[in-house]
Every structure is written in C-alpha cells, then in structure tokens.
Design a protein around this motif. Structure first.
Motif, PDB file in Angstrom:
ATOM      1  N   THR A  98       0.869  -1.172   0.000  1.00  0.00           N
ATOM      2  CA  THR A  98       0.000   0.000   0.000  1.00  0.00           C
ATOM      3  C   THR A  98       0.905   1.221   0.000  1.00  0.00           C
ATOM      4  N   ILE A  99       0.673   2.123  -0.925  1.00  0.00           N
ATOM      5  CA  ILE A  99       1.430   3.371  -0.991  1.00  0.00           C
ATOM      6  C   ILE A  99       0.542   4.457  -0.418  1.00  0.00           C
ATOM      7  N   THR A 100       0.932   5.032   0.695  1.00  0.00           N
ATOM      8  CA  THR A 100       0.123   6.039   1.379  1.00  0.00           C
ATOM      9  C   THR A 100       0.418   7.428   0.819  1.00  0.00           C
ATOM     10  N   PRO A 101      -0.525   8.365   0.956  1.00  0.00           N
ATOM     11  CA  PRO A 101      -0.315   9.715   0.439  1.00  0.00           C
ATOM     12  C   PRO A 101       0.902  10.408   1.056  1.00  0.00           C
ATOM     13  N   ASP A 102       1.191  10.122   2.314  1.00  0.00           N
ATOM     14  CA  ASP A 102       2.323  10.803   2.967  1.00  0.00           C
ATOM     15  C   ASP A 102       3.641  10.029   2.829  1.00  0.00           C
TER      16      ASP A 102
END
Length: 92
Positions: free
Chosen positions: A83-87
């Motif tokens: 999962t690539i998070t926005p931050d």
C-alpha cells in the motif's frame, strides 16, 4: 501530469481485471490505445464488464491493423503486494 480522481471510485473492491494482450511469434504484450486523445497510449485494462465490452472495438482495430490476434484475458487471483500512502509512510 497527475490527475486526482473526482468523483470518488465507484466500485467497492476490484477482484478481477481484463487485459487485452497481443500475440506474436515472440510472445505476448499488453495492448495500448489512444484512450485520452491523440498522442496518448493507455494500456487496455478493464476492472468491470462494461468497460471491458467498451474496449473490444478498439482491440478489434488493433488486431486488424497489426494482423495479429488480440486475446482478452481475465485475471481474478488478487494478491496485494503493498500500500502506498499519500504521505509516503508505511501503513499502520
């Protein structure tokens, strides 16, 4: 250019996708077409049957122009790799 999705996603979960794959003597490759206008190439991938069916005429054109068959392949084994998070931080 980055495009932010507005309105929000419509599907609750994507469990299957359809890929349009060209076949020649060297193997297979993912087909692409000018779905966003001239000068663009977007991979032909659909996450629902309506979009799959909408891409079939373009796949037929690719097959006719290239003289090579195009397969519609359904992939349905989901495996989430990350999962690539926005931050940019690892997910909790």
């Amino acid at each position: 250019m980055t495009v932010v999705l507005k309105p929000p996603n419509e599907q609750l979960r994507i469990d299957e996708v359809w890929l349009f794959i060209s076949v020649d003597e060297n193997g297979e490759g993912l087909c692409a077409g000018p779905l966003m206008g001239p000068g663009t190439l977007v991979p032909l991938v659909a996450a629902d049957k309506v979009r799959r069916d909408a891409l079939i005429p373009l796949a037929q054109q690719i097959a006719a122009l290239s003289g090579k068959p195009v397969k519609v392949v359904k992939m349905s084994a989901r495996s989430e790799e990350m999962t690539i998070t926005p931050d940019g931080r690892p997910p909790q």
